[in-house]
Motif scaffolding. Sequence first.
Motif, PDB file in Angstrom:
ATOM      1  N   SER A  45      31.244  36.182  38.091  1.00 55.70           N
ATOM      2  CA  SER A  45      30.436  36.644  36.966  1.00 55.70           C
ATOM      3  C   SER A  45      30.979  38.004  36.570  1.00 55.70           C
ATOM      4  CB  SER A  45      28.956  36.746  37.377  1.00 55.70           C
ATOM      5  OG  SER A  45      28.178  37.276  36.314  1.00 55.70           O
ATOM      6  N   PRO A  47      31.808  41.301  33.624  1.00 54.55           N
ATOM      7  CA  PRO A  47      31.094  42.091  32.616  1.00 54.55           C
ATOM      8  C   PRO A  47      31.152  41.428  31.244  1.00 54.55           C
ATOM      9  CG  PRO A  47      32.529  43.482  33.946  1.00 54.55           C
ATOM     10  CD  PRO A  47      32.866  42.072  34.290  1.00 54.55           C
ATOM     11  N   PRO A  48      30.225  41.774  30.348  1.00 58.62           N
ATOM     12  CA  PRO A  48      30.218  41.202  28.998  1.00 58.62           C
ATOM     13  C   PRO A  48      31.576  41.358  28.317  1.00 58.62           C
ATOM     14  CG  PRO A  48      28.214  42.469  29.374  1.00 58.62           C
ATOM     15  CD  PRO A  48      29.103  42.716  30.560  1.00 58.62           C
ATOM     16  N   GLY A  49      31.962  40.294  27.620  1.00 63.89           N
ATOM     17  CA  GLY A  49      33.252  40.315  26.941  1.00 63.89           C
ATOM     18  C   GLY A  49      34.362  39.650  27.718  1.00 63.89           C
ATOM     19  N   ARG A  50      34.101  39.292  28.966  1.00 63.18           N
ATOM     20  CA  ARG A  50      35.109  38.616  29.790  1.00 63.18           C
ATOM     21  C   ARG A  50      34.549  37.284  30.265  1.00 63.18           C
ATOM     22  NH1 ARG A  50      37.262  42.330  34.468  1.00 63.18           N
ATOM     23  NH2 ARG A  50      38.628  40.505  34.667  1.00 63.18           N
ATOM     24  N   ASP A  51      35.336  36.222  30.149  1.00 62.16           N
ATOM     25  CA  ASP A  51      34.883  34.892  30.531  1.00 62.16           C
ATOM     26  C   ASP A  51      34.819  34.746  32.044  1.00 62.16           C
ATOM     27  OD1 ASP A  51      34.755  34.150  27.881  1.00 62.16           O
ATOM     28  OD2 ASP A  51      36.801  33.333  27.850  1.00 62.16           O
ATOM     29  N   SER A  52      33.733  34.152  32.516  1.00 64.84           N
ATOM     30  CA  SER A  52      33.640  33.835  33.932  1.00 64.84           C
ATOM     31  C   SER A  52      34.502  32.613  34.230  1.00 64.84           C
ATOM     32  CB  SER A  52      32.186  33.575  34.327  1.00 64.84           C
ATOM     33  OG  SER A  52      31.410  34.739  34.146  1.00 64.84           O
ATOM     34  N   GLU A 198      30.294  51.820  37.203  1.00 63.59           N
ATOM     35  CA  GLU A 198      30.765  50.677  36.415  1.00 63.59           C
ATOM     36  C   GLU A 198      30.751  49.391  37.242  1.00 63.59           C
ATOM     37  OE1 GLU A 198      34.782  49.108  34.085  1.00 63.59           O
ATOM     38  OE2 GLU A 198      34.735  51.115  34.983  1.00 63.59           O
TER      39      GLU A 198
END
Length: 212
Positions: A45, A47-52, A198
């Motif tokens: 999983s 961060p937003p903007g990156r595909d799992s 982060e």
Amino acid sequence: MLVFSCSSPERRPTTGKEWIQQSITYHDPLGRWANLRASFQVQDSLPPGRDSRTYVFSLDNGKSHFSYRFRDLEFEVLADSVRIIKGEVEKERALRLRNYYSYLWGLPMKLMDPGTAIEDSVREETLSGKTYQVVRVPYEKDIWYFYLNPENYRMEAYKFYQDEAAGKGEIIYLEGEYDFKGMKIPMNRTWYRTETPEFLGTDMLKSIQGID
């Protein structure tokens, strides 16, 4: 006549190596890691903007064999020899992936590998409101710290510094356990930077299957 029996209290570990050995007893009480033959399915999983993604890696530790499968990439490593089954990958990257997965998913057992310099001194540290015994292990390029629960020796976090003086590195929190043939393998690994809060991602263990 009264007969009194008493037993001496269990001696607590005093050195870093003793703490790690106790942690290994907790996570791998039957000593299965050295000859483990199993496939791990992992979902991350990010961060937003990156595909799992979901991927599979397999270990045959008794034969020093590792294989990896993700989408259009599949390869295997036997000792330090790489065979590409599908897709493209450089040998150095294939070896890095082998080292990465076999090390992280093999902790704390991998700390008994030859050449690992576990420091004798152990310090107490509070992390996320809990008090841990912390073992320091320096490597050539990174300095690692392992956080052990003082009550049952469970490894619950670790961090490493690429630049310890600057506090630059990553910390990984371990949550949940997957019981596989008596081994207690952490299920979720959540990564953060050490110099900032982060969030880097979470690796979630979905299943482990034995290899016949």
